[in-house]
Design a protein around this motif. Sequence first.
Motif, PDB file in Angstrom:
ATOM      1  N   SER A  73      94.566   3.667  64.200  1.00  0.00           N
ATOM      2  CA  SER A  73      93.559   2.976  65.000  1.00  0.00           C
ATOM      3  C   SER A  73      92.839   3.906  65.971  1.00  0.00           C
ATOM      4  CB  SER A  73      94.192   1.815  65.763  1.00  0.00           C
ATOM      5  OG  SER A  73      95.203   2.296  66.622  1.00  0.00           O
ATOM      6  N   PHE A  87      81.400  -1.304  60.358  1.00  0.00           N
ATOM      7  CA  PHE A  87      82.302  -2.245  59.729  1.00  0.00           C
ATOM      8  C   PHE A  87      81.501  -3.478  59.352  1.00  0.00           C
ATOM      9  CE2 PHE A  87      82.704  -2.199  64.307  1.00  0.00           C
ATOM     10  CZ  PHE A  87      82.471  -3.508  64.684  1.00  0.00           C
ATOM     11  N   PRO A 142      99.596   5.170  56.464  1.00  0.00           N
ATOM     12  CA  PRO A 142     100.371   3.990  56.065  1.00  0.00           C
ATOM     13  C   PRO A 142     101.759   3.991  56.704  1.00  0.00           C
ATOM     14  CG  PRO A 142     100.230   5.556  54.265  1.00  0.00           C
ATOM     15  CD  PRO A 142      99.361   6.096  55.360  1.00  0.00           C
ATOM     16  N   GLN A 168      94.969   7.028  55.948  1.00  0.00           N
ATOM     17  CA  GLN A 168      94.941   5.789  56.725  1.00  0.00           C
ATOM     18  C   GLN A 168      96.244   5.608  57.509  1.00  0.00           C
ATOM     19  OE1 GLN A 168      94.172   3.060  53.481  1.00  0.00           O
ATOM     20  NE2 GLN A 168      91.993   3.084  53.952  1.00  0.00           N
ATOM     21  N   GLU A 173      89.779   5.228  60.570  1.00  0.00           N
ATOM     22  CA  GLU A 173      90.054   4.290  61.665  1.00  0.00           C
ATOM     23  C   GLU A 173      90.180   2.873  61.108  1.00  0.00           C
ATOM     24  OE1 GLU A 173      88.259   2.742  65.935  1.00  0.00           O
ATOM     25  OE2 GLU A 173      87.417   4.520  64.998  1.00  0.00           O
ATOM     26  N   HIS A 174      91.299   2.224  61.441  1.00  0.00           N
ATOM     27  CA  HIS A 174      91.540   0.837  61.042  1.00  0.00           C
ATOM     28  C   HIS A 174      92.161   0.088  62.213  1.00  0.00           C
ATOM     29  CE1 HIS A 174      90.622   1.096  56.780  1.00  0.00           C
ATOM     30  NE2 HIS A 174      91.118   2.310  56.832  1.00  0.00           N
ATOM     31  N   HIS A 175      91.724  -1.143  62.386  1.00  0.00           N
ATOM     32  CA  HIS A 175      92.266  -1.992  63.450  1.00  0.00           C
ATOM     33  C   HIS A 175      92.752  -3.302  62.860  1.00  0.00           C
ATOM     34  CE1 HIS A 175      90.708   0.474  66.751  1.00  0.00           C
ATOM     35  NE2 HIS A 175      89.679   0.696  65.949  1.00  0.00           N
ATOM     36  N   GLY A 176      93.870  -3.773  63.358  1.00  0.00           N
ATOM     37  CA  GLY A 176      94.366  -5.082  62.956  1.00  0.00           C
ATOM     38  C   GLY A 176      94.765  -5.165  61.496  1.00  0.00           C
ATOM     39  N   THR A 177      95.083  -4.039  60.895  1.00  0.00           N
ATOM     40  CA  THR A 177      95.498  -4.026  59.496  1.00  0.00           C
ATOM     41  C   THR A 177      96.981  -3.708  59.446  1.00  0.00           C
ATOM     42  OG1 THR A 177      93.305  -3.233  58.861  1.00  0.00           O
ATOM     43  CG2 THR A 177      95.067  -3.020  57.235  1.00  0.00           C
ATOM     44  N   ARG A 178      97.769  -4.687  59.043  1.00  0.00           N
ATOM     45  CA  ARG A 178      99.214  -4.449  58.952  1.00  0.00           C
ATOM     46  C   ARG A 178      99.488  -3.308  57.985  1.00  0.00           C
ATOM     47  NH1 ARG A 178     103.143  -9.440  58.886  1.00  0.00           N
ATOM     48  NH2 ARG A 178     104.460  -7.612  58.813  1.00  0.00           N
ATOM     49  N   GLY A 179     100.351  -2.436  58.410  1.00  0.00           N
ATOM     50  CA  GLY A 179     100.748  -1.360  57.539  1.00  0.00           C
ATOM     51  C   GLY A 179      99.926  -0.091  57.648  1.00  0.00           C
ATOM     52  N   LEU A 180      98.884  -0.091  58.499  1.00  0.00           N
ATOM     53  CA  LEU A 180      98.086   1.112  58.714  1.00  0.00           C
ATOM     54  C   LEU A 180      98.135   1.487  60.188  1.00  0.00           C
ATOM     55  CD1 LEU A 180      94.946   0.398  56.493  1.00  0.00           C
ATOM     56  CD2 LEU A 180      97.003   1.696  55.912  1.00  0.00           C
TER      57      LEU A 180
END
Length: 112
Positions: free
Chosen positions: A53, A108, A10, A8, A43-50
């Motif tokens: 995107s 999602f 981090p 992810q 894939e991650h969006h809008g996640t602090r610390g990851l």
Amino acid sequence: MRLSILDQVPITIGQSAEQTADQTFLLVELAEQWGYERYWFAEHHGTRGLGSSAPEVWMAAAAARTKTIHVGSGGILLPQYSPYKVAAQLRQLETMFPGRIDGGIGNFPWGP
């Protein structure tokens, strides 16, 4: 036994984006040396610390730094994009790195 990594990306507190990328690519290179079969980016969006995107960008950079390990997405959030665009990106990566690209798609909870 076949082993793979799902990353992810981090971001450690106090670390720059460049340092995070350097650490990620070092881990990809080590995973290849250690005999891992695949290295996938989530894939991650809008996640602090990851910082993952755009898995297709990470995939391209990771494949360029390695020779044998498969790189992939676990998974590209298909409701966010044109399916044709996603297919074209994965096909282009497969052309550049034959036999080493694994495309995964996902959804999602708040998606269609």
